[in-house]
Design a protein around this motif. Structure first.
Motif, PDB file in Angstrom:
ATOM      1  N   LEU A  93      40.075  77.515  18.789  1.00  0.00           N
ATOM      2  CA  LEU A  93      40.909  76.753  17.866  1.00  0.00           C
ATOM      3  C   LEU A  93      40.210  75.457  17.473  1.00  0.00           C
ATOM      4  CD1 LEU A  93      44.377  77.059  19.637  1.00  0.00           C
ATOM      5  CD2 LEU A  93      43.551  78.360  17.674  1.00  0.00           C
ATOM      6  N   ALA A  94      40.106  75.226  16.178  1.00  0.00           N
ATOM      7  CA  ALA A  94      39.588  73.947  15.690  1.00  0.00           C
ATOM      8  C   ALA A  94      40.608  72.857  16.004  1.00  0.00           C
ATOM      9  CB  ALA A  94      39.356  74.038  14.178  1.00  0.00           C
ATOM     10  N   ALA A  95      40.245  71.614  15.820  1.00  0.00           N
ATOM     11  CA  ALA A  95      41.158  70.504  16.060  1.00  0.00           C
ATOM     12  C   ALA A  95      42.448  70.722  15.265  1.00  0.00           C
ATOM     13  CB  ALA A  95      40.503  69.190  15.643  1.00  0.00           C
ATOM     14  N   HIS A  96      43.581  70.668  15.944  1.00  0.00           N
ATOM     15  CA  HIS A  96      44.921  70.774  15.356  1.00  0.00           C
ATOM     16  C   HIS A  96      45.201  72.120  14.680  1.00  0.00           C
ATOM     17  CE1 HIS A  96      45.457  66.622  16.382  1.00  0.00           C
ATOM     18  NE2 HIS A  96      44.333  66.332  15.752  1.00  0.00           N
ATOM     19  N   GLY A 130      43.591  76.841  28.140  1.00  0.00           N
ATOM     20  CA  GLY A 130      42.736  76.123  27.203  1.00  0.00           C
ATOM     21  C   GLY A 130      41.621  75.396  27.913  1.00  0.00           C
ATOM     22  N   SER A 131      40.631  74.959  27.153  1.00  0.00           N
ATOM     23  CA  SER A 131      39.495  74.240  27.737  1.00  0.00           C
ATOM     24  C   SER A 131      39.721  72.735  27.772  1.00  0.00           C
ATOM     25  CB  SER A 131      38.219  74.562  26.957  1.00  0.00           C
ATOM     26  OG  SER A 131      38.346  74.147  25.601  1.00  0.00           O
ATOM     27  N   ILE A 132      40.785  72.254  27.143  1.00  0.00           N
ATOM     28  CA  ILE A 132      41.063  70.819  27.100  1.00  0.00           C
ATOM     29  C   ILE A 132      42.406  70.558  27.772  1.00  0.00           C
ATOM     30  CG2 ILE A 132      41.498  68.841  25.598  1.00  0.00           C
ATOM     31  CD1 ILE A 132      39.683  70.204  23.538  1.00  0.00           C
ATOM     32  N   VAL A 170      37.524  70.954  19.388  1.00  0.00           N
ATOM     33  CA  VAL A 170      37.630  72.411  19.485  1.00  0.00           C
ATOM     34  C   VAL A 170      38.177  72.754  20.867  1.00  0.00           C
ATOM     35  CG1 VAL A 170      36.285  74.550  19.612  1.00  0.00           C
ATOM     36  CG2 VAL A 170      35.783  72.861  17.841  1.00  0.00           C
ATOM     37  N   ASN A 171      39.126  73.666  20.927  1.00  0.00           N
ATOM     38  CA  ASN A 171      39.738  74.088  22.189  1.00  0.00           C
ATOM     39  C   ASN A 171      39.484  75.583  22.348  1.00  0.00           C
ATOM     40  OD1 ASN A 171      41.341  74.382  24.481  1.00  0.00           O
ATOM     41  ND2 ASN A 171      42.938  73.018  23.679  1.00  0.00           N
ATOM     42  N   GLU A 172      38.758  75.958  23.378  1.00  0.00           N
ATOM     43  CA  GLU A 172      38.468  77.361  23.650  1.00  0.00           C
ATOM     44  C   GLU A 172      39.576  77.910  24.541  1.00  0.00           C
ATOM     45  OE1 GLU A 172      34.451  77.759  25.025  1.00  0.00           O
ATOM     46  OE2 GLU A 172      33.706  76.452  23.439  1.00  0.00           O
ATOM     47  N   VAL A 173      40.374  78.795  23.985  1.00  0.00           N
ATOM     48  CA  VAL A 173      41.574  79.303  24.637  1.00  0.00           C
ATOM     49  C   VAL A 173      41.347  80.744  25.077  1.00  0.00           C
ATOM     50  CG1 VAL A 173      44.031  79.785  24.279  1.00  0.00           C
ATOM     51  CG2 VAL A 173      42.983  77.813  23.167  1.00  0.00           C
ATOM     52  N   THR A 174      41.861  81.092  26.234  1.00  0.00           N
ATOM     53  CA  THR A 174      41.849  82.480  26.694  1.00  0.00           C
ATOM     54  C   THR A 174      43.287  82.964  26.786  1.00  0.00           C
ATOM     55  OG1 THR A 174      39.834  82.135  27.980  1.00  0.00           O
ATOM     56  CG2 THR A 174      41.165  84.062  28.546  1.00  0.00           C
ATOM     57  N   LEU A 175      43.568  84.093  26.148  1.00  0.00           N
ATOM     58  CA  LEU A 175      44.874  84.750  26.233  1.00  0.00           C
ATOM     59  C   LEU A 175      44.698  85.983  27.102  1.00  0.00           C
ATOM     60  CD1 LEU A 175      45.940  84.663  22.477  1.00  0.00           C
ATOM     61  CD2 LEU A 175      46.660  83.118  24.287  1.00  0.00           C
ATOM     62  N   THR A 176      45.456  86.067  28.194  1.00  0.00           N
ATOM     63  CA  THR A 176      45.379  87.209  29.097  1.00  0.00           C
ATOM     64  C   THR A 176      46.736  87.892  29.122  1.00  0.00           C
ATOM     65  OG1 THR A 176      43.764  86.008  30.433  1.00  0.00           O
ATOM     66  CG2 THR A 176      44.774  87.950  31.428  1.00  0.00           C
ATOM     67  N   GLY A 177      46.747  89.205  28.823  1.00  0.00           N
ATOM     68  CA  GLY A 177      47.976  89.982  28.799  1.00  0.00           C
ATOM     69  C   GLY A 177      48.157  90.778  30.078  1.00  0.00           C
ATOM     70  N   TYR A 178      49.391  90.762  30.592  1.00  0.00           N
ATOM     71  CA  TYR A 178      49.742  91.508  31.796  1.00  0.00           C
ATOM     72  C   TYR A 178      50.901  92.446  31.482  1.00  0.00           C
ATOM     73  CZ  TYR A 178      46.892  88.076  34.220  1.00  0.00           C
ATOM     74  OH  TYR A 178      45.847  87.279  34.618  1.00  0.00           O
TER      75      TYR A 178
END
Length: 131
Positions: free
Chosen positions: A82-85, A108-110, A60-68
């Protein structure tokens, strides 16, 4: 240093009722391996832009999307798990506001666990996406 890589993406957009393929295709993109450097994806508000984020890891990859906004001010930030793949597509309207220009930073966290790119679709006069 970043290493060059080639990423091949296959996409198929399907109409649900009646079920039929609207668009299908394969594209190859030049990319670079992860360096840990911050990079932004530029989005143009005249079309509907989207950020596609793919988890390339088996975890599992914990992703942060930041908008500017175009002036550099932060306008959004949120998690995408996001789950694997797994791959997720998020539109610029959701991240920046309808018709706004700006950039998105993806974290991402990975390490070396993400592929992210921006793409654009047409926008009808009523603001809907065209493929």
């Amino acid at each position: 240093a970043a290493l060059p890589v080639r990423v091949t993406l296959e996409r198929q957009y399907t109409e649900l009722t009646p079920k039929k393929v609207l668009v299908a295709g394969r594209i190859s993109l030049e990319a670079e391996s992860g360096t840990g450097e911050m990079r932004g994806l530029q989005l143009d508000g005249s079309a509907i832009s989207a950020v596609e984020v793919s988890n390339t890891s088996n975890q599992v990859n914990e992703v942060t999307l930041t908008g500017y906004a175009a002036d550099g001010s932060q306008v959004s930030s949120g998690p995408v798990v996001l789950a694997a793949h797994e791959t997720r597509i998020v539109t610029s309207d959701h991240l920046l506001g309808t018709g706004k220009k700006g950039s998105i930073v993806v974290r991402g966290s990975i390490r070396n666990g993400l592929v992210a790119f921006a793409t654009s679709f047409g926008r009808t006069k009523s603001g809907l996406m065209t493929v």
